[in-house]
Design an enzyme around this catalytic site. Structure first.
Site, PDB file in Angstrom:
ATOM      1  N   ARG A 228     -20.082 -22.512  18.891  1.00 13.28           N
ATOM      2  CA  ARG A 228     -19.706 -23.704  19.630  1.00 13.28           C
ATOM      3  C   ARG A 228     -18.526 -24.360  18.906  1.00 13.28           C
ATOM      4  O   ARG A 228     -18.436 -24.319  17.668  1.00 13.28           O
ATOM      5  CB  ARG A 228     -20.885 -24.680  19.672  1.00 13.28           C
ATOM      6  N   ASP A 252     -13.241 -18.590  20.460  1.00 13.48           N
ATOM      7  CA  ASP A 252     -13.673 -18.547  21.861  1.00 13.48           C
ATOM      8  C   ASP A 252     -14.210 -19.888  22.322  1.00 13.48           C
ATOM      9  O   ASP A 252     -14.505 -20.088  23.500  1.00 13.48           O
ATOM     10  CB  ASP A 252     -14.757 -17.464  22.055  1.00 13.48           C
ATOM     11  N   GLU A 257     -13.601 -28.588  25.002  1.00 15.00           N
ATOM     12  CA  GLU A 257     -13.213 -27.651  26.056  1.00 15.00           C
ATOM     13  C   GLU A 257     -13.049 -28.381  27.392  1.00 15.00           C
ATOM     14  O   GLU A 257     -13.800 -29.317  27.666  1.00 15.00           O
ATOM     15  CB  GLU A 257     -14.293 -26.568  26.182  1.00 15.00           C
ATOM     16  N   HIS A 275     -13.718 -19.525  26.215  1.00 17.01           N
ATOM     17  CA  HIS A 275     -15.184 -19.491  26.211  1.00 17.01           C
ATOM     18  C   HIS A 275     -15.694 -18.406  27.156  1.00 17.01           C
ATOM     19  O   HIS A 275     -16.407 -18.684  28.130  1.00 17.01           O
ATOM     20  CB  HIS A 275     -15.775 -20.858  26.587  1.00 17.01           C
TER      21      HIS A 275
HETATM   22  C1  8YV Z   1     -22.336 -19.246  28.734  1.00 17.78           C
HETATM   23  C2  8YV Z   1     -22.742 -19.774  26.290  1.00 17.78           C
HETATM   24  O1  8YV Z   1     -21.319 -18.447  29.209  1.00 17.78           O
HETATM   25  O2  8YV Z   1     -24.792 -18.648  26.433  1.00 17.78           O
HETATM   26  C3  8YV Z   1     -24.172 -19.606  25.918  1.00 17.78           C
HETATM   27  O3  8YV Z   1     -24.655 -20.400  25.080  1.00 17.78           O
HETATM   28  O4  8YV Z   1     -22.011 -20.494  25.713  1.00 17.78           O
HETATM   29  C4  8YV Z   1     -22.202 -18.914  27.333  1.00 17.78           C
HETATM   30  O5  8YV Z   1     -22.831 -17.654  27.249  1.00 17.78           O
HETATM   31  C5  8YV Z   1     -22.036 -20.552  29.372  1.00 17.78           C
HETATM   32  O6  8YV Z   1     -22.976 -21.487  29.128  1.00 17.78           O
HETATM   33  C6  8YV Z   1     -21.940 -20.250  30.895  1.00 17.78           C
HETATM   34  O7  8YV Z   1     -21.404 -21.312  31.577  1.00 17.78           O
END
Ligand code: 8YV
Length: 309
Positions: A228, A252, A257, A275
């Site tokens: 994150r 990423d 964001e 992301h």
């Molecule tokens: C998701 C993510 O793509 O799984 C997670 O924690 O950050 C990502 O895999 C995202 O939440 C999809 O909108």
């Protein structure tokens, strides 16, 4: 009714509309008025890494029974409040592990071998004036992983295939592992070439990558963040990259964001992704089916597929 916190996946949105009474929170103009009007109709919330169910939303929905997150990370769900109110929580673990780990390796290669910069070099016609400069070998470089959960372990296994020694930090040393454990992130950063953030975001791991860690990683070190944005003190990261105190970064995720510090845009030793860790057609469909399956199981009084709480 099901409240979808923000736009996240067309298939998921279509299926939620087909199977449930769906409210799209991001289309609501007056949220306070909406919550007052619908507070007794909303029994489920669907969130993700961008938006979820914070304490305010949970308190505003007295009939809320379940939060189903289209993500493995649950930092947008107030888990304490969910437990307090007896709200069930599900997420989408395992199905996205390979994609996120694949991207981590891709970012390592992209930064060390300057893949994106080389591509731009060809497209710009500069190759006609001379060869691209030499870059840095990936195979055999020591990889340090913060958090050896499902994703961290998947990154380790992939890096081993490139003959990379694996070091790691986690809250406790894991038994029966051939990887070298370091009891602090600073010590890990001092003993690796590539540092990967693969732990959950919690109050304890917020800004786990700070100035001290960045300096320990140093001017030949590379930071890979597939966790994150708030794992990293972004202002410190930007200044270290701009001043050359850090060798490179593959990112990423970002603190705010989709806003990314523009000082990074001109740096050839930085690779920026929007992301997309789990962002493949196959994985996002599987994630969506998990969200839908958990909601259906809940409302049909069947066992949840991937319960967290
Ligand atoms: C998701 C993510 O793509 O799984 C997670 O924690 O950050 C990502 O895999 C995202 O939440 C999809 O909108």
């Amino acid at each position: 009714g099901v409240l979808m916190a923000c736009p996240m996946n067309t298939y998921l949105e279509q299926e939620l509309e087909r199977r449930f009474n769906l409210f799209k929170f991001w289309t609501v103009s007056d949220k306070t008025q909406f919550l007052k009007a619908q507070q007794n109709n909303i029994r489920a919330v669907v969130g993700n890494a961008t938006a979820g169910a914070d304490a305010e939303l949970i308190d505003a929905l007295p009939k809320l029974e379940i939060v189903s997150s289209f993500s493995v990370g649950l930092d947008k769900v107030d888990m304490v409040k969910c437990k307090e109110k007896g709200v069930r929580v599900t997420n989408t673990p395992d199905v996205l592990t390979d994609d996120v780990a694949d991207l981590a390796i891709g970012l390592m290669l992209a930064v060390l071998r300057r893949l994106c910069e080389s591509d731009r070099y060809v497209r710009s016609g500069k190759w006609k004036k001379g060869d691209y400069k030499l870059t840095t070998k990936f195979t055999g470089k020591t990889v340090g992983i913060i958090g050896l959960g499902r994703i961290g372990m998947a990154v380790a296994k992939r890096a081993e295939a490139f003959s990379c020694p694996i070091n790691y930090y986690s809250r406790t040393e894991k038994p029966n592992l051939k990887y070298k454990y370091y009891p602090s992130v600073v010590e890990l950063a001092s003993n690796c070439h590539i540092l990967v953030v693969a732990c959950p975001l919690t109050e304890e791991t917020r800004h786990i990558i700070n100035r001290e860690v960045i300096d320990a990683l140093g001017p030949k070190g590379v930071l890979i963040n597939i966790g994150r944005g708030p794992h990293v003190d972004e202002r410190e990261l930007v200044s270290a990259l701009v001043e050359g105190r850090l060798g490179g970064a593959g990112l990423d995720v970002f603190e705010n964001e989709p806003h990314v510090p523009e000082e990074l845009f001109g740096l050839e030793n930085v690779v920026l992704m929007p992301h997309v860790g789990s962002g493949t057609v196959e994985t996002r469909k599987t994630m969506a089916d998990l969200v839908l399956g958990n909601l259906e199981a809940h409302f049909l009084n069947k066992p949840l597929l991937t319960p967290v709480v």
